[in-house]
Design a protein around this motif. Structure first.
Motif: not given
Length: 720
Positions: A162-169, A200-210, A224-234
């Motif tokens: 999963k990467r950062p989305t265009a709209a807030p999520l 920036l996108r952050i995914n966090a999860a926790a589970a107790e398995l029964r 998990a953290l995923a970030g991007d930088w659109r340094a230029t249009s290219d």
């Protein structure tokens, strides 16, 4: 109880955070226009096909499946073994709860060391791979030499991060299932800076398995953290980091009782034979990270550098049920199954602090150009990869006798009595792929060319310094395809390709050529098919023929120099598979079917010719349907049928085929301020069918794994 209280605290914290997150969401509505994506169709590109990320699935001359995170969530899938629910060509291959997922595709077992990718880069799948930060899973079916230097035939699995989305999520998910398995997850994404150039996108999860499986309590964590930088249009720079951990006792398989196949109706599928007082969980600690730079050179060309790092640590522990051995002589009768009275030997197995490190760097160039009347879409590059595994001595000690009812008790013996094997691998792969438009010859005609040259170096040595091996190999794997557009939506194609596997003869005294590299095993596949993609249906049908060389130990193999490892015939898998993703207003159906003929041919031992491989279902049907009812309520249903499987290599016993029915409901509730609640409820194995799900013959032993009993699950997802 303490772990449950911790998870309850996490649930409460997430719920208390909802108002603040909603307020933050409303303040950021001016960021970027909202983009709504529902599933993935044939118009979506697939990266694992090898021809870049801009070619839709329906236009590639091969069969591939793409499963979105939403589809996995609706089905309650949180592990790779869940792929067997969707695609008829995918089957179980020694899938033990609490352990590594093993898959087979088109009847061949995927190699967890070489048949898995993460955003296109090779990874090691000898671990529990997390799906909480994955946007989807791609499955390439067929020989994979176009995409991989070495790998087993059948297919490749690619995990999409999963990467950062265009709209807030902001998505929060709470779930309960089974005997009290509780999970909480957060998926959050924002863009920052002038012009929204940082994401920036952050995914966090926790589970107790029964789980319903007894004596298998555990836990799972993900950050998990995923970030991007659109340094230029290219210029796009992307970086991501993932840490996940799973701790859970694993599940040994049942087995034959002497010469008898026990009835699955007489075996409680909740029994865990790994239930000794000294049994410990298998612990997987995983770290993944990657950095990717994409530079557009002009309107037609772009360059990319992609670096991936994987660090795996495993504590592998099990009360191992195997055969029936004499505690003094270690003679066994039988060796490959339980005794007729349901007894078996229990071994205390412990291999702790296993380290598996992988690094990969892919440098590529892709673009479009013309040569006279021909249009080319070319990609070429260099893939450098390194793998190291480091182990300590292991315990593998006979400690007593168990019984199939799971009531026997034995003492522990954690003595480190056995050596392990360290491995190193370096590979350099040069690849070239070209999609050639041949419209000048015939409108809609297209050629596909692929070539990969691999330079490989492998070494291994026991942890005490013995049995060292080292070898180098070079090989080239070609791939050719031809497609014809019959209509704008319908395409016919034919393809031929090679895959390759490489191995060395074990450096042991019983072999007369120990430590010698075997000639590379080149598998070959011919495939023809039809594919179509539209807004209402994506479908494909293909006939395939895969031939894979077989190696066999010839001789008595019970004394020094008594055994020869040599090529001996082929495994030939021929089949017909079909898949369709139908979409209509308010519903849809994902359907998949396969008919396979898998046989052994050309062996010097005539008794082996014509035999089926163990644990391969030659007939399979998978259906996943959905239909909207009223007011945001959707009904979901699933059907999985798999035919009989051979239990033993000599085909003398087989397990019957089985059918499982699943059902689910999904309800979307719109609240004020743009907030949405998605309620999900499901029941797997609705009829509580008892059957042997699979029959892997591994490590010289016949195993039986039962179908999981009726399992319920509910979840609540809130989107702000």
């Amino acid at each position: 109880m303490a772990s449950t209280r911790k998870l309850s605290t996490l649930f409460s914290s997430l719920l208390l955070a909802l108002p603040a997150l909603a307020q933050q969401q409303s303040q950021q509505q001016q960021a970027l226009p909202t983009v709504t994506v529902s599933g993935r169709s044939a118009d979506a590109p697939v990266t694992i096909g090898g021809f870049g990320g801009e070619t839709p699935v329906a236009k590639l001359p091969l069969q591939a499946s793409v499963l979105s995170a939403e589809r996995l969530l609706d089905a309650g899938i949180d592990g790779l073994s869940g792929l067997t629910n969707f695609d008829a060509s995918v089957g179980d291959a020694y899938n033990s709860q609490g352990y590594v997922s093993y898959l087979k595709v088109r009847g061949f077992d995927l190699d967890n060391r070489f048949n898995y990718r993460r955003d296109g880069l090779p990874i090691n799948a000898e671990t529990a791979l997390a799906l909480g930060n994955k946007s989807g899973i791609e499955l390439l079916k067929g020989t994979s030499g176009i995409q991989s230097g070495t790998s087993a035939p059948g297919g490749l699995v690619n995990l999409l991060v999963k990467r950062p989305t265009a709209a807030p999520l902001t998505n929060l998910t709470l779930a309960l299932s089974e005997r009290g398995t509780a999970q909480a997850a957060l998926d959050w994404s924002r863009r920052f800076g002038a012009g929204q150039v940082f994401g920036l996108r952050i995914n966090a999860a926790a589970a107790e398995l029964r789980p319903l499986l007894r004596d298998a309590k555990g836990d799972r964590r993900l950050l998990a953290l995923a970030g991007d930088w659109r340094a230029t249009s290219d210029t796009l720079v992307e970086a991501e980091f993932e840490w996940n951990r799973q701790s859970q006792p694993s599940q040994p398989g049942f087995s034959l009782l002497g010469s008898k196949l026990p009835s699955a109706k007489d075996i409680d599928p909740r029994i865990n034979l790994n239930n000794q007082a000294w049994s410990q969980p298998v612990v997987f600690d995983n770290t993944h990270a990657s950095l990717r730079l994409t530079q557009r050179l002009n309107a037609d060309w772009k360059a990319q550098a992609h670096l991936g790092v994987q660090r795996l640590k495993t504590d592998d522990r099990l009360a191992y049920a195997s055969g029936k051995y004499d505690p003094v002589s270690y003679d066994c009768a039988p060796c490959d199954r339980f005794a007729a009275d349901g007894s078996f030997s229990i071994w205390d197995f412990r291999s702790e602090n296993e380290r598996r490190d992988s690094d990969a760097l892919d440098l590529s160039l892709a673009g479009k150009f013309r040569t006279g009347p021909l249009r080319h879409e070319l990609s070429t590059g260099l893939l450098l990869s390194r793998f190291e595994s480091r182990f300590q001595r292991q315990a593998y000690n006979l400690v007593g006798v168990g019984t199939i009812d799971g009531k026997s008790r034995t003492p522990a013996d954690p003595s480190l009595t056995d050596e392990n094997t360290n491995r190193d691998e370096r590979s350099t792969e040069f690849y070239l792929r070209d999609s050639v438009g041949l419209d000048a010859l015939l409108p809609g005609l297209q050629g596909w060319l692929g070539l990969r040259h691999t330079q490989l170096k492998r070494e291994s040595v026991r942890t005490d310094g013995s049995r060292a091996t080292s070898y180098k190999q070079n090989f080239t794997t070609p791939w050719l395809g031809l497609s014809q557009a019959l209509t704008p939506q319908l395409m016919a194609y034919a393809s031929w390709g090679e895959g390759v596997e490489s191995e060395v003869i074990p450096n042991r005294g019983r072999y007369n050529n120990p430590g010698q590299a075997l000639p590379a095993q080149k598998s070959r596949q011919l495939e023809i098919g039809l594919k179509a993609g539209s807004s209402t249906v994506d479908w494909g049908i293909a006939a395939f023929d895969i031939k894979r060389p077989q190696w066999r130990d010839i001789g008595t193999c019970d004394a020094n120099l008594s055994c020869t490892r040599a090529a001996d015939g082929t495994a030939r898998h021929r089949g017909l598979e079909a898949q369709a993703d139908l979409k209509w207003s308010g519903g849809g159906l994902l359907a998949s079917a396969m008919k396979l003929r898998a046989r052994r041919h050309g062996s010097a031992d005539a008794s082996l010719n014509g035999l089926k491989p163990a644990n391969v279902a030659e007939t399979a049907l998978k259906l996943q349907g959905r239909q909207d009812l009223i007011g945001g309520l959707q009904l979901q249903a699933g059907l999985v049928y798999e035919g009989p499987r051979a239990v033993l290599p000599d085909n003398s016993l087989k397990i019957p085929g089985w059918t499982r029915l699943d059902a689910g409901l999904r309800y979307e509730q719109q609240l004020g301020g743009g907030q949405q609640l998605t309620w999900r409820a499901g029941v797997d194995n609705l009829a509580n069918r008892r059957a042997w799900k699979e029959s892997p013959f591994q490590y010289g032993h016949a195993y039986l794994y039962p179908l999981e009993p009726r399992t319920w699950r509910i979840s609540l997802e809130t989107s702000l």
